[in-house]
Enzyme design. Structure first.
Site, PDB file in Angstrom:
ATOM      1  N   ARG A  72       0.703  -1.191  -0.268  1.00 61.40           N
ATOM      2  CA  ARG A  72      -0.104  -0.506  -0.294  1.00 61.40           C
ATOM      3  C   ARG A  72       0.794   0.913   0.071  1.00 61.40           C
ATOM      4  O   ARG A  72       1.972   1.016   1.348  1.00 61.40           O
ATOM      5  CB  ARG A  72      -0.826  -0.032   1.002  1.00 61.40           C
ATOM      6  N   ARG A 103     -12.850  -8.906   1.394  1.00 61.38           N
ATOM      7  CA  ARG A 103     -11.734  -8.152   1.733  1.00 61.38           C
ATOM      8  C   ARG A 103     -11.316  -9.459   2.274  1.00 61.38           C
ATOM      9  O   ARG A 103     -10.522  -9.769   1.156  1.00 61.38           O
ATOM     10  CB  ARG A 103     -11.438  -7.895   2.386  1.00 61.38           C
ATOM     11  N   ASP A 106     -17.800   6.739  -1.752  1.00 62.22           N
ATOM     12  CA  ASP A 106     -16.159   7.361  -1.344  1.00 62.22           C
ATOM     13  C   ASP A 106     -15.440   9.082  -0.253  1.00 62.22           C
ATOM     14  O   ASP A 106     -16.218   9.267  -0.876  1.00 62.22           O
ATOM     15  CB  ASP A 106     -15.290   6.119  -2.061  1.00 62.22           C
ATOM     16  N   GLN A 160     -10.188  -4.908  -3.313  1.00 64.86           N
ATOM     17  CA  GLN A 160     -11.733  -3.751  -2.663  1.00 64.86           C
ATOM     18  C   GLN A 160     -12.981  -3.736  -3.652  1.00 64.86           C
ATOM     19  O   GLN A 160     -13.553  -4.137  -3.551  1.00 64.86           O
ATOM     20  CB  GLN A 160     -11.694  -2.123  -2.158  1.00 64.86           C
ATOM     21  N   HIS A 190      -7.108   1.054  -6.620  1.00 64.31           N
ATOM     22  CA  HIS A 190      -7.624  -0.028  -5.027  1.00 64.31           C
ATOM     23  C   HIS A 190      -8.369  -1.753  -5.457  1.00 64.31           C
ATOM     24  O   HIS A 190      -9.723  -1.434  -5.288  1.00 64.31           O
ATOM     25  CB  HIS A 190      -8.250   0.107  -4.326  1.00 64.31           C
ATOM     26  N   CYS A 201     -16.274   1.328   0.579  1.00 66.07           N
ATOM     27  CA  CYS A 201     -15.259   0.706   0.350  1.00 66.07           C
ATOM     28  C   CYS A 201     -14.638   0.933   2.349  1.00 66.07           C
ATOM     29  O   CYS A 201     -14.033   0.344   2.321  1.00 66.07           O
ATOM     30  CB  CYS A 201     -13.901   1.035  -0.324  1.00 66.07           C
TER      31      CYS A 201
HETATM   32  N1  NVA Z   1     -10.025   6.888  -1.305  1.00 61.89           N
HETATM   33  C1  NVA Z   1      -9.633   5.936  -0.465  1.00 61.89           C
HETATM   34  C2  NVA Z   1     -10.003   4.267   0.070  1.00 61.89           C
HETATM   35  C3  NVA Z   1      -9.517   4.229   1.821  1.00 61.89           C
HETATM   36  C4  NVA Z   1      -9.682   3.041   1.319  1.00 61.89           C
HETATM   37  C5  NVA Z   1      -8.294   6.504   0.084  1.00 61.89           C
HETATM   38  O1  NVA Z   1      -7.273   6.386  -1.048  1.00 61.89           O
HETATM   39  O2  NVA Z   1      -7.710   6.748   1.421  1.00 61.89           O
HETATM   40  N1   CP Z   2     -11.079  -0.188   2.269  1.00 62.61           N
HETATM   41  C1   CP Z   2      -9.858  -0.287   2.933  1.00 62.61           C
HETATM   42  O1   CP Z   2      -9.398  -0.812   1.996  1.00 62.61           O
HETATM   43  O2   CP Z   2      -9.659  -0.030   4.433  1.00 62.61           O
HETATM   44  P1   CP Z   2      -8.811   0.082   5.521  1.00 62.61           P
HETATM   45  O3   CP Z   2      -7.526   1.832   4.480  1.00 62.61           O
HETATM   46  O4   CP Z   2      -8.807  -0.153   6.100  1.00 62.61           O
HETATM   47  O5   CP Z   2      -7.529  -1.057   5.274  1.00 62.61           O
END
Ligand code: NVA
Ligand code: CP
Length: 302
Positions: free
Chosen positions: A104, A288, A219, A134, A131, A259
């Site tokens: 990540r 997930r 989101d 997800q 992502h 998500c």
């Molecule tokens: N768009 C959000 C998704 C979090 C799971 C982010 O990147 O923070």
């Molecule tokens: N939806 C998701 O990826 O959640 P986290 O940021 O908690 O991993």
């Protein structure tokens, strides 16, 4: 054995995606009866997190352990990656020690560079651009609740962000129509939109966009790394909240997904989040775990 990575959904063919979702549903059922399935005995997953996470970390770690393997959590605070060791060197070293790596991070290009130097499968656990893990869970959830997404109308409300980009890829792989309602200035990547213009439509009115939709998704307005834009974005996304009133324009059988984490009172109302007849967000979060287990088994078997 071919080395396969999962950096975006497009790393899978439509039939591979379907097989992974089918396996995720099977593994989920097997888990309820505690049927032992441990193909990853003595296998190790490396987990590099440069951003926060609850769901992704726990689902990968628990999933790997259920499959008989183990996982190592690596944060930039306590690895040499955080002190500037080149990505290419880190990829070569780590991939000689573990069997699979999930990352990540911020720039998507970083994970592409890592994958180019890795000897083991690399999984995108979120970048600024995509992502895909997800989406595996979201597709599984739609299939479980409503059946095949093929030919359905899906509406994305909010920022044209990493999740939105992965929905664009999902539209292509699953063959659904995607409507995107976002304020001007927050459109998804124009190149991605242009490449999928046969199945995407951009709207400025969330109400117009959700008309007759089967699946509505949103989101947060400010993603990780955009915290200092939170205030400005709250103003720009005024009118883009998904709530019961907006959902009343969708198909009567429509589901709502997010998500998570969700900001109640911003992109989604508290009441909608708590309405389990419409919001399938808890199944979505749970999936997930199952979807990623199926993904890891798929990648290991190539
Ligand atoms: N768009 C959000 C998704 C979090 C799971 C982010 O990147 O923070
Ligand atoms: N939806 C998701 O990826 O959640 P986290 O940021 O908690 O991993």
């Amino acid at each position: 054995m071919a080395l396969r990575h999962f950096l975006t959904l497009l790393d899978l063919s439509p039939s591979e995606l379907k097989d992974i979702i089918d396996d995720a549903i099977k593994q989920k059922a097997a888990l309820t009866t505690r049927t032992s399935y441990e193909p990853f005995r003595n296998r190790v997953l490396g987990m590099i997190f440069e951003k926060s996470s609850t769901r992704t970390r726990v689902s990968f770690e628990a999933g790997m352990s259920q499959l008989g393997g183990s996982a190592i959590f690596l944060s930039p605070r306590d690895t040499q990656l955080g002190r500037g060791e080149p990505i290419e060197d880190s990829a070569r070293v780590l991939s000689r020690m573990v069997d699979m790596i999930m990352i990540r991070t911020f720039e998507h290009e970083k994970i592409e560079r890592f994958a180019a130097y890795s000897k083991v499968p690399v999984i995108n656990a979120l970048t600024d651009s995509y992502h895909p893990c997800q989406l595996l869970a979201d597709i599984q959830t739609y299939v479980e609740h409503r059946g095949s997404p093929q030919g359905k109308t899906v509406t994305w409300i909010g920022d044209g962000n990493n999740m939105c980009h992965s929905y664009i890829n999902a539209a292509r792989l699953c063959d659904f129509e995607l409507r995107i309602a976002c304020p001007e200035g927050f459109d998804p990547d124009p190149a991605l939109v242009a490449a999928n213009k046969d199945r995407i439509q951009i709207f400025r009115s969330p109400k117009e966009a959700v008309k007759g939709s089967d699946w509505v998704v949103t989101d947060v307005w400010a993603s990780m790394g955009q915290e200092d834009e939170q205030r400005e974005r709250e103003a720009r996304f005024n009118g883009y909240q998904v709530n019961h009133e907006l959902m009343s324009n969708a198909h009567s059988d429509a589901v709502f997904m997010h998500c998570l984490p969700a900001h109640r009172g911003e992109e989604v109302s508290h009441e909608l989040m708590e309405d389990e007849k419409v919001a399938v967000v808890w199944d979505e979060a749970e999936n997930r775990l199952h979807a990623q287990k199926a993904l890891m088994v798929f990648l290991a078997n190539q």
